[in-house]
Write an enzyme that holds these catalytic residues in place. Structure first.
Site, PDB file in Angstrom:
ATOM      1  N   CYS A 124       0.949  -1.256   0.012  1.00  0.00           N
ATOM      2  CA  CYS A 124       0.110  -0.020   0.128  1.00  0.00           C
ATOM      3  C   CYS A 124       0.917   1.197   0.113  1.00  0.00           C
ATOM      4  O   CYS A 124       1.604   1.431  -1.053  1.00  0.00           O
ATOM      5  CB  CYS A 124      -1.025  -0.252   1.318  1.00  0.00           C
ATOM      6  SG  CYS A 124      -2.254   0.984   1.047  1.00  0.00           S
ATOM      7  N   HIS A 177      -3.586  -5.397   1.181  1.00  0.00           N
ATOM      8  CA  HIS A 177      -3.352  -5.622   2.430  1.00  0.00           C
ATOM      9  C   HIS A 177      -3.753  -7.282   2.683  1.00  0.00           C
ATOM     10  O   HIS A 177      -4.702  -7.674   1.980  1.00  0.00           O
ATOM     11  CB  HIS A 177      -4.240  -4.931   3.452  1.00  0.00           C
ATOM     12  CG  HIS A 177      -3.827  -3.531   3.587  1.00  0.00           C
ATOM     13  ND1 HIS A 177      -2.688  -2.984   3.964  1.00  0.00           N
ATOM     14  CD2 HIS A 177      -4.396  -2.286   3.043  1.00  0.00           C
ATOM     15  CE1 HIS A 177      -2.520  -1.738   3.995  1.00  0.00           C
ATOM     16  NE2 HIS A 177      -3.616  -1.277   3.384  1.00  0.00           N
TER      17      HIS A 177
END
Length: 497
Positions: A339, A438
């Site tokens: 991310c 994630h």
């Protein structure tokens, strides 16, 4: 076994933050599931950088996702309708029903104006949940006795009053001052509020519990409230922690004899639960650090998610960590970004509209041929994907603001192929990669791929994290059940008083 008997909601409120309310609530979610009920967790308002995406692609606090897992159900925004994600010491992003509605300063957020609209939203969410599940295991926030915030409180006793819940006051004896914290918390309440407190639970006890029996009697006499349990501190049960307070107890240096994986300790680190599986994997020693010497001892460096990519990138350049990561990669260390970490590994990060703050542009680490532009719209969704040429279906979730594009001059291989046909991330080689997903490290096949170059250092085989988590929830439930008077708890929850 199924139990349809109706139970009143149970709220675990605290004498302060980090007393263990979230873990206790998770334990009771599993206990009620074991006893044949259909429980669900609820926390009206959560403040945390650790969030999770529901199956509907909406954002909630990670603690309620963990509690839902303990309850054996899918998570939903009604379990945590209001989420505050701190973006600085003074401001937070406000997420309502899983979607951001803007940034607010603490002063503006806690003013009375507009609170009743938010109160209606969280109460309606509870009511919907209570129609579908039995019982509701509620969690308070911080201390129940923040009397300066009494009129604006959405999550503690006003919520308990709306839910007609029995409130158990949780106190952490390990930090000291348990008598003062319990007695003071109750005495600062007004008479009507005190009537809601039906029990006291002493948490994180160390030593011989029999020696505290006189303390139990003193507390009950002082407060005129029964002590429903004294729960010992544990070291051999592993449940995800709620927020970054837990980072203070994480490992901070390398260890011989295993694959050493360093997570870069960013100032605004978010979603550190991405690394929970690796932390339990017997093949791995995982540690968190921003020390340049320790980073150079790692076999793998992971750059995690962040709430403020540009601010953390600026800090990495200032403190020398950025240069250390690049040098480590050139010397054979694997570097992977997730991310915000993926964005940081690129050529540059731009924020022309000031979405994150005042920094408009910074060069990245230059390890991946990608560039990122921050956007105001947040992407939140669960995804199924395959990595590289693997045919194993993996699962994860996205929570990010920003659009990342590849350099026109580079032939870029995506790291992942998402089930909807989209590509994700960037793969340079087995030692350099990044992704927006994630939870990618919750998938055993991907961990095996990441660790493959270090096969010579590993003595253990792959790790079944799903079975491990189920075992931990059951161990936690047994631990709490053995030290709480469940007969009293059930009497409270079945009472019409």
């Amino acid at each position: 076994m199924s139990n349809n008997e109706s139970l009143k909601p149970l709220m675990f409120a605290g004498t302060g933050s980090d007393v263990g309310k979230s873990i206790i609530a998770a334990a009771f979610c599993r206990i009620f599931l074991q006893d044949g009920y259909h429980p669900a967790p609820f926390k009206a308002q959560n403040m945390a950088l650790n969030s999770y995406v529901t199956p509907a692609g909406l954002e909630i606090g990670r603690a309620q996702a963990v509690q839902a897992e303990a309850a054996g159900i899918a998570c939903h925004t009604d379990m945590n309708p209001l989420l505050l994600k701190p973006s600085s010491d003074h401001t937070s992003q406000v997420v309502l029903h899983g979607k951001p509605i803007g940034n607010r300063s603490a002063y503006d957020y806690f003013r009375k104006e507009g609170r009743e609209e938010l109160r209606k939203e969280v109460c309606d969410a509870f009511d919907r949940l209570a129609q579908a599940y039995n019982p509701i295991v509620m969690e308070g926030a911080g201390s129940i006795s923040e009397i300066n915030l009494r009129d604006s409180d959405l999550v503690n006793l006003p919520m308990a009053r709306h839910a007609q819940a029995n409130v158990i006051l949780v106190a952490d004896i390990d930090r000291g001052g348990v008598f003062a914290s319990v007695y003071g918390s109750i005495m600062l309440l007004n008479e009507e509020e005190r009537k809601l407190i039906k029990g006291i639970l002493i948490n994180k006890f160390r030593g011989d519990i029999r020696l505290f029996q006189s303390g139990v009697e003193m507390l009950e006499k002082l407060c005129n409230v029964p002590v429903v349990g004294v729960v010992p501190y544990y070291k051999d049960i592993y449940i995800e922690e709620e927020d970054s307070v837990a980072l203070q107890t994480k490992n901070r240096q390398a260890e011989a004899g295993k694959v050493n994986i360093a997570v870069v300790l960013l100032r605004h680190l978010s979603n550190f639960t991405d690394f929970n599986v690796l932390e339990r994997d017997p093949r791995v020693h995982l540690f968190y650090t921003n020390n340049t010497d320790e980073l150079q001892k790692a076999d793998i460096i992971l750059i995690p998610g962040t709430k403020s990519t540009l601010a953390d990138l600026y800090e990495l350049r200032r403190n020398g960590v950025a240069q250390t990561i690049v040098k480590a990669y050139r010397e054979g260390v694997t570097v992977m970004g997730i991310c915000g970490g993926y964005q940081i590994m690129g050529m540059e990060v731009c924020d022309p509209e000031g979405v994150e703050g005042e920094i408009i542009r910074l060069p990245g680490l230059g390890l991946l041929p990608v560039s990122t532009t921050m956007l105001g719209e947040k992407i939140t969704r669960q995804v199924d994907f395959n990595f590289l040429d693997s045919n194993v279906v993996c699962h994860g979730y996205e929570i990010h603001m920003g659009n990342t594009v590849t350099s026109e001059a580079a032939e870029v291989i995506p790291l992942n192929s998402i089930s909807d046909g989209q590509a994700d991330g960037c793969f340079v080689n087995e030692r350099c990669m990044g992704t927006y997903i994630h939870g990618i490290l919750d998938n055993g096949a991907f961990i095996d791929f990441l660790l493959k170059p270090f096969a010579g250092k590993m003595e253990h085989k792959e790790f079944d994290f799903a079975s491990f988590k189920e075992e931990q929830y059951n161990k936690l439930a047994d631990h709490v059940r053995n030290h709480v008077n469940m007969d009293v708890i059930y009497q409270l929850m079945k009472s019409n008083d």
